[in-house]
Motif scaffolding. Structure first.
Motif, mmCIF file in Angstrom:
data_model
loop_
_atom_site.group_PDB
_atom_site.id
_atom_site.type_symbol
_atom_site.label_atom_id
_atom_site.label_comp_id
_atom_site.label_asym_id
_atom_site.label_seq_id
_atom_site.Cartn_x
_atom_site.Cartn_y
_atom_site.Cartn_z
ATOM 1 N N GLU A 163 44.918 75.440 65.910
ATOM 2 C CA GLU A 163 44.438 76.420 66.888
ATOM 3 C C GLU A 163 45.468 77.513 67.134
ATOM 4 O O GLU A 163 45.098 78.651 67.465
ATOM 5 N N ALA A 164 46.752 77.179 66.989
ATOM 6 C CA ALA A 164 47.780 78.209 67.149
ATOM 7 C C ALA A 164 47.799 79.164 65.959
ATOM 8 O O ALA A 164 48.145 80.342 66.113
ATOM 9 N N LEU A 165 47.426 78.686 64.777
ATOM 10 C CA LEU A 165 47.373 79.568 63.610
ATOM 11 C C LEU A 165 46.312 80.647 63.800
ATOM 12 O O LEU A 165 46.562 81.822 63.536
ATOM 13 N N SER A 166 45.114 80.232 64.233
ATOM 14 C CA SER A 166 44.085 81.237 64.497
ATOM 15 C C SER A 166 42.886 80.594 65.161
ATOM 16 O O SER A 166 42.572 79.420 64.921
ATOM 17 N N THR A 167 42.230 81.372 65.994
ATOM 18 C CA THR A 167 40.907 81.080 66.540
ATOM 19 C C THR A 167 40.104 82.379 66.439
ATOM 20 O O THR A 167 40.587 83.382 65.916
ATOM 21 N N ILE A 168 38.877 82.356 66.940
ATOM 22 C CA ILE A 168 38.074 83.583 66.880
ATOM 23 C C ILE A 168 38.581 84.634 67.861
ATOM 24 O O ILE A 168 38.204 85.803 67.753
ATOM 25 N N LYS A 169 39.430 84.253 68.798
ATOM 26 C CA LYS A 169 39.934 85.187 69.801
ATOM 27 C C LYS A 169 41.370 85.638 69.545
ATOM 28 O O LYS A 169 41.769 86.719 69.970
ATOM 29 N N TYR A 192 41.626 70.451 60.677
ATOM 30 C CA TYR A 192 42.062 71.354 61.747
ATOM 31 C C TYR A 192 42.970 72.454 61.196
ATOM 32 O O TYR A 192 42.868 73.625 61.608
ATOM 33 N N ILE A 193 43.860 72.095 60.273
ATOM 34 C CA ILE A 193 44.727 73.096 59.663
ATOM 35 C C ILE A 193 43.889 74.105 58.862
ATOM 36 O O ILE A 193 44.137 75.316 58.888
ATOM 37 N N ALA A 194 42.873 73.599 58.157
ATOM 38 C CA ALA A 194 41.999 74.488 57.394
ATOM 39 C C ALA A 194 41.248 75.447 58.322
ATOM 40 O O ALA A 194 41.069 76.628 57.996
ATOM 41 N N ASP A 195 40.812 74.958 59.485
ATOM 42 C CA ASP A 195 40.149 75.846 60.448
ATOM 43 C C ASP A 195 41.094 76.953 60.912
ATOM 44 O O ASP A 195 40.669 78.095 61.131
ATOM 45 N N GLY A 196 42.368 76.619 61.068
ATOM 46 C CA GLY A 196 43.335 77.637 61.473
ATOM 47 C C GLY A 196 43.611 78.666 60.392
ATOM 48 O O GLY A 196 44.037 79.782 60.688
ATOM 49 N N LEU A 197 43.362 78.297 59.128
ATOM 50 C CA LEU A 197 43.593 79.226 58.027
ATOM 51 C C LEU A 197 42.405 80.139 57.772
ATOM 52 O O LEU A 197 42.509 81.064 56.959
ATOM 53 N N ARG A 198 41.295 79.930 58.437
ATOM 54 C CA ARG A 198 40.109 80.753 58.208
ATOM 55 C C ARG A 198 40.360 82.215 58.553
ATOM 56 O O ARG A 198 39.997 83.122 57.799
ATOM 57 N N LEU A 199 40.981 82.464 59.684
ATOM 58 C CA LEU A 199 41.206 83.832 60.145
ATOM 59 C C LEU A 199 42.682 84.191 60.231
ATOM 60 O O LEU A 199 43.035 85.215 60.800
ATOM 61 N N GLY A 217 39.972 66.058 53.340
ATOM 62 C CA GLY A 217 40.883 67.085 53.831
ATOM 63 C C GLY A 217 41.237 68.101 52.768
ATOM 64 O O GLY A 217 41.334 69.305 53.043
ATOM 65 N N ALA A 218 41.427 67.633 51.507
ATOM 66 C CA ALA A 218 41.737 68.565 50.422
ATOM 67 C C ALA A 218 40.572 69.512 50.169
ATOM 68 O O ALA A 218 40.778 70.703 49.898
ATOM 69 N N THR A 219 39.350 69.013 50.271
ATOM 70 C CA THR A 219 38.176 69.861 50.062
ATOM 71 C C THR A 219 38.090 70.941 51.129
ATOM 72 O O THR A 219 37.781 72.108 50.832
ATOM 73 N N LYS A 220 38.376 70.592 52.377
ATOM 74 C CA LYS A 220 38.327 71.595 53.447
ATOM 75 C C LYS A 220 39.395 72.669 53.252
ATOM 76 O O LYS A 220 39.150 73.852 53.496
ATOM 77 N N LEU A 221 40.572 72.263 52.798
ATOM 78 C CA LEU A 221 41.617 73.248 52.533
ATOM 79 C C LEU A 221 41.233 74.158 51.376
ATOM 80 O O LEU A 221 41.503 75.361 51.402
ATOM 81 N N ALA A 222 40.581 73.599 50.358
ATOM 82 C CA ALA A 222 40.177 74.403 49.207
ATOM 83 C C ALA A 222 39.053 75.362 49.563
ATOM 84 O O ALA A 222 38.996 76.489 49.049
ATOM 85 N N GLU A 223 38.150 74.948 50.430
ATOM 86 C CA GLU A 223 37.014 75.800 50.796
ATOM 87 C C GLU A 223 37.461 77.066 51.517
ATOM 88 O O GLU A 223 36.772 78.089 51.456
ATOM 89 N N PHE A 228 33.629 81.739 52.448
ATOM 90 C CA PHE A 228 33.031 80.671 53.246
ATOM 91 C C PHE A 228 32.059 81.276 54.249
ATOM 92 O O PHE A 228 32.171 82.448 54.632
ATOM 93 N N ALA A 229 31.106 80.461 54.672
ATOM 94 C CA ALA A 229 30.079 80.911 55.612
ATOM 95 C C ALA A 229 30.638 80.922 57.025
ATOM 96 O O ALA A 229 31.349 80.001 57.444
ATOM 97 N N LEU A 230 30.329 81.959 57.761
ATOM 98 C CA LEU A 230 30.772 82.075 59.146
ATOM 99 C C LEU A 230 29.954 81.151 60.039
ATOM 100 O O LEU A 230 28.756 80.939 59.817
#
Length: 468
Positions: A163-169, A192-199, A217-223, A228-230
C-alpha cells in the motif's frame, strides 16, 4: 543519561563493497570470489562496530555510516539526533542487527528525515513488532534505496509495504530499489506487493528472494508486467482524474494562451487580428514599463486592451509574475535562510512532475479497460522460493508481451520492461521447455552480463551459473 561503554568509531574496511550488502551468491563470478576479503576480515565484519566512510580527512565529511551488532537504545538515539543531521554529505546509513524496537524506530525515522542528503537506508536483521517499515516508503519520503532483509516480514507487513508503494490515491515517487529477501512472505504477501506495483512507476529493482512464494504469487507479479484490467475503483478514479484535467483545461484563465480559435471566448473575436499581429511582430510590449509593481487585481479579459493582454501572456511565459518559477525562487530564498539550499536544489533536480498512470492510454477489450503494464521495473529476484513451471510460464508470457509491445511502440523503447529475472533454486525442472525459452529471452535482454544464466533449475540439477 549515562553511557558506560562508548563504541569505537573506525574507518570502514576497503574490501567491503560500496553498497554495504553481500551480493547474492549466484551472481558472483570466479573473479569476484577471488577478490573477496580474507576469512579473518569477514569474521571481524560481523563484530559490533561503528564504521564511517569519509570523502576527505574531515570527520564531518562522512558519506556513509555502518553500525553492526551494536545495540541502539534511547541513549544512542539522543546522540544520533545531535550528530547525524549535521553531516551534510551523509547519503547512506546501514544498521545491521542493532535491536531496533517500535519506539526507537519511530525516533530514528524522525532523525533520518532531517538528513537531507540521505538516500540509502539498510535495516537488515531488525525484526520489529507491527512491521512499521512501510513508514520509510511514505509519499514524501526522500529515500531511494531501502533494504529490509531478515526482518521476519510476513504477509501483514507485505500488505503495508504494498500500500505504501501505490494505491489509487497516492504513490511513492522516490524509491528505486527495495530488498525484501530472507523474510516470511507467501503468495498472499506477494499479491499485495504486486498490487502496489500496479500504479508505481519509480521502483526499478525488487528482491523477494528466500521467501515462501509459490506459483500464485509469482503469477500475480508477472501479470503486473503485462497489460492488466483495471478494477472498478481504478476506473472510477481514472474518470475523476480525466474530468478534473479537462475541467482545468476548459476553465478561463488570464495566463493561459488559447491553443486555437475555438478556445477563445466570444469577447476576444473582435481583437483576434490585433493579437495575431502582436504575436508575429513581437512589439506588443514596447510601450509597457519595466518597473516592478504590485500584482494587479484580476480584471475580466474583455476590459483589457490588446497591449495589456499581450503583457499578461509574456509574464506567464517568462515567469515574472504569479508563475511557478517565481514560487520556486521564493521558496528557495526561504529555505536558504534556514540553511537548506542543498535540499531545495536536490529536490528541483531529482523530483519530476508526477503523472498518474491511470490517465495513460488504455485499451477496451471484452468490456474491460486494460492499462499498459509496469515497464519501469527492470529487475526481479525470486531465487530460493517455491515456484514451479506454472509460475515460470506466467513470467515467460509477460516478457513476451513486453517484447512485442516494445517493438510496436512509436518511441522506440526496445529495452523497456523487465531486463533481468533471477529465479534460480526453485522447484521447476531444468529440462522444461519454458525454462529454456525464458532463458534465451532474458539473456538477450540482460544488459549487464549476456553470458550469465538468469534462470536455473532446482538445487538437485546442475546449475551452470558462470560460463566464460
Amino acid at each position: 543519561m549515562e553511557i558506560l561503554e562508548m563504541p569505537i568509531v573506525s574507518l570502514r574496511h576497503p574490501g567491503i563493497t560500496a553498497s554495504g550488502m553481500f551480493d547474492e551468491m549466484e551472481s558472483l563470478t570466479p573473479s569476484d570470489v577471488s577478490s573477496a576479503p580474507p576469512l579473518k576480515d569477514q569474521i571481524s565484519f560481523f563484530r559490533p562496530s561503528v564504521q564511517l566512510e569519509l570523502e576527505n580527512e574531515d570527520p564531518k565529511s562522512a558519506k556513509a555510516l555502518y553500525i553492526r551488532g551494536w545495540m541502539i537504545d534511547t541513549r544512542y538515539i539522543f546522540i544520533f539526533q545531535k550528530c547525524l543531521p549535521a553531516l551534510s554529505s551523509l547519503h547512506s546509513i546501514n544498521l545491521w542487527n542493532v535491536g531496533l524496537t517500535g519506539s526507537t524506530f519511530a525516533a530514528l525515522l524522525v532523525i533520518l528525515r532531517q538528513c537531507y542528503s540521505l538516500r540509502s537506508v539498510v535495516l537488515d536483521g531488525n525484526p520489529i513488532a507491527g512491521h512499521p517499515y512501510y513508514q520509510l516508503l511514505s509519499e514524501d519520503s526522500p529515500f531511494q534505496n531501502l533494504t529490509l532483509r531478515n526482518n521476519k516480514i510476513d504477509d501483514a507487513g507485505a500488505k503495508l509495504i504494498g500500500e505504501a508503494l501505490s494505491t489509487i490515491k497516492k504513490s511513492n515517487k522516490t524509491l528505486m530499489t527495495l530488498n525484501l529477501s530472507f523474510n516470511h512472505i507467501t503468495d498472499v504477501g506477494a499479491g499485495y506487493i504486486a498490487d502496489g506495483l500496479r500504479l508505481n512507476r519509480t521502483l526499478v529493482w525488487l528482491s523477494l528472494a528466500s521467501n515462501q512464494i509459490g506459483d500464485q504469487g509469482a503469477t500475480k507479479l508477472a501479470e503486473v508486467l503485462a497489460p492488466f484490467a483495471l478494477t472498478h475503483g481504478e476506473i472510477v478514479e481514472r474518470r475523476i482524474l480525466l474530468y478534473n484535467s479537462q475541467d482545468r483545461q476548459n476553465s478561463p484563465s488570464l495566463f493561459r494562451r488559447p491553443d486555437s480559435k475555438s478556445d477563445r471566448s466570444a469577447s476576444q473575436i473582435g481583437s483576434n487580428t490585433a493579437l495575431d499581429k502582436l504575436d508575429k511582430t513581437g512589439k506588443g510590449t514596447k510601450g509597457t514599463s519595466k518597473k516592478k509593481e504590485k500584482r494587479d487585481p484580476v480584471v475580466p479579459e474583455k476590459l483589457l486592451s490588446n497591449t495589456q493582454i499581450q503583457q499578461k501572456k509574456d509574464e506567464a511565459r517568462t515567469g515574472r509574475k504569479g508563475s511557478l518559477v517565481t514560487d520556486v525562487r521564493l521558496s528557495r530564498s526561504k529555505m536558504s535562510r534556514l540553511g537548506k539550499d542543498k535540499r531545495v536544489m536536490t529536490q528541483e533536480q531529482e523530483v519530476p512532475e508526477f503523472l498518474n498512470p491511470l490517465v495513460d492510454f488504455v485499451e477496451h477489450q471484452n468490456g474491460d479497460i486494460y492499462l499498459s503494464g509496469n515497464i519501469t521495473l527492470m529487475s526481479i529476484n525470486l531465487t530460493r522460493n517455491k515456484i514451479t513451471e506454472v509460475g515460470l510460464r506466467a513470467f515467460h508470457t509477460a516478457v513476451q508481451t513486453q517484447i512485442q509491445n516494445a517493438r510496436l511502440s512509436s518511441d522506440g523503447r526496445a529495452t523497456s520492461g523487465l531486463l533481468r529475472l533471477a529465479i534460480s533454486r526453485n522447484l521447476f525442472p531444468g529440462t522444461c521447455e519454458t525454462y529454456t525459452q525464458l532463458q534465451k529471452l532474458m539473456l538477450a535482454r540482460d544488459p549487464v552480463s549476456r553470458q550469465r544464466m538468469v534462470c536455473s533449475p532446482s538445487p538437485g540439477h546442475h546449475d551452470p551459473q558462470t560460463q566464460s
